[in-house]
Enzyme design. Structure first.
Site, PDB file in Angstrom:
ATOM      1  N   ASP A 285       0.823  -1.205   0.000  1.00  0.00           N
ATOM      2  CA  ASP A 285       0.000   0.000   0.000  1.00  0.00           C
ATOM      3  C   ASP A 285       0.863   1.264   0.000  1.00  0.00           C
ATOM      4  OD1 ASP A 285      -2.649   0.597  -0.259  1.00  0.00           O
ATOM      5  OD2 ASP A 285      -3.035   0.843   1.869  1.00  0.00           O
TER       6      ASP A 285
ATOM      7  N   ASP B 260      -9.049  -2.497   2.685  1.00  0.00           N
ATOM      8  CA  ASP B 260      -8.901  -1.901   4.012  1.00  0.00           C
ATOM      9  C   ASP B 260      -9.889  -2.493   5.009  1.00  0.00           C
ATOM     10  OD1 ASP B 260      -6.991  -0.228   2.867  1.00  0.00           O
ATOM     11  OD2 ASP B 260      -8.504   1.234   2.279  1.00  0.00           O
TER      12      ASP B 260
END
Length: 558
Positions: free
Chosen positions: A352, A414
């Protein structure tokens, strides 16, 4: 590395200062009611007032047949106390705005068919110009001409944007609720399945989907696939976006079916099965109620697929399907050990950060690959958006609602990545009879990490990699709790839980001379097989393998 990150932050901050969103309020002469349109301006040319009532209403001069790059394109009467609206053209912004200012203009609107970029210049040019200059989209210009004609007036202003929108509360509740429900459901279902593994019936538990244990090799393959797909989407977005939409429709319908299935099974009618047939899905003769559920879930998914660009209500369907998909994935995918949880979360943590903060140093336009793909490239010919996000429209009045950024987004990753750790914590709680302390602590840590993400978003005014905050919060909280309870070794490997537990009682072989009243076991037809079965029961249970959750004494689920 630190210097590179510093340069990147500096570049992002410069981009933020150079361009700001504002509004151009168009109306007819003598009428207060009008319509707002999004504009993109550079405050270094000249600032705009924050209140519409403080903005000057000036006559618009429609010069969209010209690019205003030479004095010959200026009308004889000039632009005295008016705001010309011209096409972008090939000359610099400075040349346009200088011609407009020399000829009496009080501002300049530049119509662009491409993406709205900040009208930039150098410091000397900024000091010379004292009228505002802003970019307006070509689509809005056509609507302005149709609605107000050539006699309209315009007032340009830049209202103050709230730090956080109220829709963040909705996203927070959806994300934390999905993680909590998914982790609880996955843990309870997994333990119940282990305890009922010896049954051989046609119950609902047997019909449930099998879980998939994630191995380190699977994690590595998954991350490589994610990186490859993200890069391919960055370069071939218009060709691959429809494939992603199709995959989402299929996966979301399966997820919705899986979530509604336990409730539909409680319906007291529709239990009869369809007649025998050779159809691909119906040859197993499903129940009428389950077949109707399949049709319903498919219809909901197809409805979203057809009307996905209806911003007023399609986001509700997308969020519903997205939550169902996340719950299905949390229920199906199982991390067997905390070691596997740590590996997955740390690898995706690096993934990420790399694609959000490092890739701008590698791309030609300085854009983040992750942000470009998640929000959809501005130069995309399809203007499609990836559906793998929860999205909620902005609830506060803001220019962003008119500037192609009307939604706040949170990616499925997420939710899923920390959710798998929450599910593991719940399984560990059930086995250790720890009153779900790991599950509750990890869920609270997820919520705190999400709040930190929102605070970082408000302070930096740019997209944030949520895993940057979620992974440390959830991992460190779980690790600290295991250390405090002195259960780190068992928590890390997921095994050894029966070390101090008494072994289950050994069932004695049943004699063939016993009467049914004396025997506690069901009679069997073959005494030899009975004796073999009894001898197998008397053997010690096999040792647990790494990642196995053992049964308790009673062999029953909580």
């Amino acid at each position: 590395m630190r210097d590179a990150v510093t340069l990147l932050w500096g570049a992002l901050l410069v981009r933020q200062v150079l361009g700001e969103y504002g509004m151009a309020h168009f109306s007819n002469k003598g009428k207060s009611k009008g319509k707002d349109y999004c504009i993109f301006f550079n405050p270094q040319w000249a600032g705009l007032p924050q209140d519409l009532h403080k903005a000057s209403r000036l006559q618009i001069h429609d010069l969209t047949t010209s690019v205003l790059c030479s004095p010959s394109e200026v009308p004889e009467e000039g632009f005295t106390n008016r705001i010309p609206m011209v096409l972008r053209g090939n000359c610099t912004f400075y040349e346009k705005v200088r011609l407009a200012q020399i000829n009496g203009a009080k501002g300049l609107l530049i119509v662009s068919k491409d993406r709205l970029t900040p009208p930039a210049g150098n410091q000397t040019e900024y000091e010379e110009i004292d009228i505002p200059v802003a970019l307006l989209s070509y689509t809005d210009m056509l609507d302005i001409s149709k609605t107000f004609g050539k006699g309209g007036v315009v007032a340009m202003y830049a209202p103050h944007e709230p730090v956080l929108d109220y829709n963040m509360v909705i996203i927070f509740l959806m994300a934390v609720g999905t993680v909590a429900i998914g982790g609880y459901w996955a843990g309870s279902r997994d333990i119940k399945k282990r305890y009922m593994k010896h049954k051989r019936d046609d119950s609902a538990e047997k019909q449930d989907e099998e879980t998939v244990d994630v191995t380190p090799i699977m994690i590595c393959v998954f991350v490589v696939m994610c990186c490859s797909m993200l890069v391919l989407l960055y370069f071939f977005y218009d060709r691959l976006v429809y494939m992603i939409i199709g995959i989402f429709c299929l996966a979301a319908s399966i997820g919705l079916y899986s979530c509604l299935c336990p409730f539909v099974r409680r319906i007291p009618f529709g239990e009869c099965r369809i007649p025998e047939n050779n159809l691909p899905y119906c040859h197993k003769r499903p129940q009428i109620r389950m077949l109707m559920l399949s049709v319903f879930c498919t219809a909901v998914s197809l409805t979203w697929g057809v009307f996905r660009n209806e911003d007023q209500w399609a986001w509700v369907l997308q969020d519903t399907l997205g939550i169902a998909f996340c719950l299905y994935m949390l229920k199906t995918i199982r991390l067997p050990t905390f070691k596997a949880c740590t590996l997955l979360l740390v690898v995706l943590f690096v993934y990420d950060i790399f694609f959000v903060f490092i890739t701008p140093l590698l791309t030609s336009d300085g854009g983040s690959i992750m942000v470009e793909v998640a929000a959809g490239p501005s130069d995309s010919s399809t203007q499609e958006k990836l559906p793998m996000v929860l999205k909620v429209p902005r609830l506060n009045s803001s220019p962003l609602a008119l500037c192609d950024r009307p939604f706040s987004l949170l990616g499925f990753g997420d939710i899923l990545v920390p959710g798998l750790l929450v599910a593991y914590c719940h399984r560990f709680d059930i086995v250790m009879h720890s009153s779900r302390i790991y599950f509750v602590a990890c869920t609270i840590a997820y919520g705190i990490g999400l709040l930190i993400t929102f605070v970082a978003l408000a302070l930096m005014q740019m997209g944030q990699p949520a895993l940057l905050y979620l992974v440390p919060c959830t991992l460190l909280t779980s690790l600290a709790l295991a250390l405090w309870r002195k259960e780190l070794r068992m928590f890390w490997t997921g095994s050894g839980f029966l070390k101090d537990e008494p072994q289950p009682p050994v069932i004695a072989p049943v004699s063939c001379t016993q009467t049914p009243e004396q025997s506690t076991e069901k009679p069997v037809a073959n005494p030899e097989s009975q004796g073999a079965e009894a001898s197998n029961q008397s053997e010690d249970p096999p040792p647990l393998e790494e990642g196995d959750m053992p049964k308790d004494e009673a062999g029953q689920s909580e």
